[in-house]
Design a protein around this motif. Sequence first.
Motif, mmCIF file in Angstrom:
data_model
loop_
_atom_site.group_PDB
_atom_site.id
_atom_site.type_symbol
_atom_site.label_atom_id
_atom_site.label_comp_id
_atom_site.label_asym_id
_atom_site.label_seq_id
_atom_site.Cartn_x
_atom_site.Cartn_y
_atom_site.Cartn_z
ATOM 1 N N ALA A 74 0.831 -1.206 0.000
ATOM 2 C CA ALA A 74 0.000 0.000 0.000
ATOM 3 C C ALA A 74 0.864 1.254 0.000
ATOM 4 O O ALA A 74 0.574 2.221 -0.719
ATOM 5 C CB ALA A 74 -0.951 -0.007 1.199
ATOM 6 N N ASP A 75 1.923 1.258 0.788
ATOM 7 C CA ASP A 75 2.842 2.398 0.780
ATOM 8 C C ASP A 75 3.454 2.593 -0.599
ATOM 9 O O ASP A 75 3.602 3.723 -1.075
ATOM 10 C CB ASP A 75 3.961 2.204 1.806
ATOM 11 N N SER A 76 3.810 1.495 -1.233
ATOM 12 C CA SER A 76 4.434 1.567 -2.551
ATOM 13 C C SER A 76 3.472 2.144 -3.586
ATOM 14 O O SER A 76 3.830 3.048 -4.340
ATOM 15 C CB SER A 76 4.903 0.175 -2.970
ATOM 16 N N LEU A 116 -12.072 7.740 -2.379
ATOM 17 C CA LEU A 116 -11.827 6.996 -3.613
ATOM 18 C C LEU A 116 -10.360 6.552 -3.697
ATOM 19 O O LEU A 116 -10.075 5.400 -4.024
ATOM 20 C CB LEU A 116 -12.173 7.857 -4.832
ATOM 21 N N HIS A 117 -9.464 7.475 -3.375
ATOM 22 C CA HIS A 117 -8.042 7.135 -3.425
ATOM 23 C C HIS A 117 -7.690 6.059 -2.394
ATOM 24 O O HIS A 117 -6.975 5.102 -2.708
ATOM 25 C CB HIS A 117 -7.179 8.388 -3.222
ATOM 26 N N VAL A 118 -8.199 6.197 -1.189
ATOM 27 C CA VAL A 118 -7.926 5.194 -0.147
ATOM 28 C C VAL A 118 -8.456 3.827 -0.578
ATOM 29 O O VAL A 118 -7.748 2.817 -0.495
ATOM 30 C CB VAL A 118 -8.536 5.633 1.207
ATOM 31 N N SER A 119 -9.678 3.775 -1.063
ATOM 32 C CA SER A 119 -10.262 2.496 -1.490
ATOM 33 C C SER A 119 -9.470 1.875 -2.626
ATOM 34 O O SER A 119 -9.221 0.664 -2.635
ATOM 35 C CB SER A 119 -11.715 2.704 -1.929
ATOM 36 N N ALA A 120 -9.076 2.693 -3.585
ATOM 37 C CA ALA A 120 -8.315 2.176 -4.730
ATOM 38 C C ALA A 120 -6.963 1.612 -4.293
ATOM 39 O O ALA A 120 -6.524 0.578 -4.798
ATOM 40 C CB ALA A 120 -8.131 3.275 -5.772
ATOM 41 N N VAL A 121 -6.323 2.270 -3.343
ATOM 42 C CA VAL A 121 -5.041 1.760 -2.833
ATOM 43 C C VAL A 121 -5.248 0.423 -2.127
ATOM 44 O O VAL A 121 -4.464 -0.513 -2.314
ATOM 45 C CB VAL A 121 -4.360 2.790 -1.903
ATOM 46 N N ALA A 124 -5.810 -2.169 -4.853
ATOM 47 C CA ALA A 124 -4.558 -2.439 -5.567
ATOM 48 C C ALA A 124 -3.602 -3.271 -4.709
ATOM 49 O O ALA A 124 -3.019 -4.240 -5.196
ATOM 50 C CB ALA A 124 -3.894 -1.125 -5.996
ATOM 51 N N ALA A 125 -3.448 -2.904 -3.451
ATOM 52 C CA ALA A 125 -2.529 -3.642 -2.579
ATOM 53 C C ALA A 125 -2.985 -5.093 -2.401
ATOM 54 O O ALA A 125 -2.170 -6.016 -2.500
ATOM 55 C CB ALA A 125 -2.405 -2.950 -1.223
ATOM 56 N N LEU A 126 -4.266 -5.295 -2.157
ATOM 57 C CA LEU A 126 -4.769 -6.669 -2.009
ATOM 58 C C LEU A 126 -4.621 -7.456 -3.305
ATOM 59 O O LEU A 126 -4.209 -8.621 -3.281
ATOM 60 C CB LEU A 126 -6.239 -6.646 -1.578
ATOM 61 N N GLY A 127 -4.977 -6.822 -4.413
ATOM 62 C CA GLY A 127 -4.875 -7.512 -5.698
ATOM 63 C C GLY A 127 -3.445 -7.892 -6.040
ATOM 64 O O GLY A 127 -3.180 -8.997 -6.515
ATOM 65 N N GLY A 132 -0.210 -10.868 -7.930
ATOM 66 C CA GLY A 132 0.964 -10.315 -8.600
ATOM 67 C C GLY A 132 0.513 -9.324 -9.659
ATOM 68 O O GLY A 132 -0.657 -9.281 -10.039
ATOM 69 N N GLN A 133 1.436 -8.531 -10.154
ATOM 70 C CA GLN A 133 1.061 -7.422 -11.030
ATOM 71 C C GLN A 133 0.436 -7.850 -12.349
ATOM 72 O O GLN A 133 -0.636 -7.364 -12.714
ATOM 73 C CB GLN A 133 2.250 -6.506 -11.299
ATOM 74 N N ASP A 134 1.078 -8.733 -13.100
ATOM 75 C CA ASP A 134 0.561 -9.074 -14.421
ATOM 76 C C ASP A 134 -0.830 -9.683 -14.355
ATOM 77 O O ASP A 134 -1.732 -9.287 -15.095
ATOM 78 C CB ASP A 134 1.512 -10.029 -15.141
ATOM 79 N N THR A 135 -1.014 -10.647 -13.478
ATOM 80 C CA THR A 135 -2.322 -11.287 -13.360
ATOM 81 C C THR A 135 -3.365 -10.299 -12.847
ATOM 82 O O THR A 135 -4.497 -10.262 -13.346
ATOM 83 C CB THR A 135 -2.242 -12.523 -12.442
ATOM 84 N N PHE A 136 -2.998 -9.472 -11.859
ATOM 85 C CA PHE A 136 -3.951 -8.504 -11.326
ATOM 86 C C PHE A 136 -4.390 -7.512 -12.407
ATOM 87 O O PHE A 136 -5.574 -7.169 -12.482
ATOM 88 C CB PHE A 136 -3.368 -7.766 -10.122
ATOM 89 N N LEU A 137 -3.483 -7.059 -13.240
ATOM 90 C CA LEU A 137 -3.880 -6.142 -14.317
ATOM 91 C C LEU A 137 -4.854 -6.828 -15.271
ATOM 92 O O LEU A 137 -5.805 -6.207 -15.757
ATOM 93 C CB LEU A 137 -2.652 -5.619 -15.053
#
Length: 158
Positions: A74-76, A116-121, A124-127, A132-137
Amino acid sequence: MSEAGQIAASDCAVALVRGYAERDAVAVASSLVTLDTSGQERAYAILGAQLQSTLSIVEVVGRDIEVCRLVRLADSVASAAPPHYEFAVTEAVRAWARDDPGGVRQVCGKDLVGALHVSAVFVAALGLALWGQDTFLGVLTEYGQTTQDLMTGHRPDF
């Protein structure tokens, strides 16, 4: 809200999460600019649904994701937040890590865009932790298409 407005809100919500998952500050900043208050409210509801479905998948597969890993992720991804939201987002993440939902709500107050920003983070962090990045996208692409199909009444051929 019209069907086009609902689709736009869904597209913006997915674009916001994608921007965070890719750590793309330009995409994050531009993802919500077309939404009025009604669209922002709809996007917030869509992000809530994404968060709940992602949490449900984590539970169903029995994936144990360490809180410290989620905080790091989430920090990242929060580094892509507009500067005036980055601190609020990281504070909300820490409140969540302390199991303090009131603290999460307090950080956003009545700021819908901040929420909205908090929820999206969080999504994204959970996903990213789950897939992992490729599959989550890829999951985000499918989620966006499925949401559009449901809103337009399109049924996929099987």
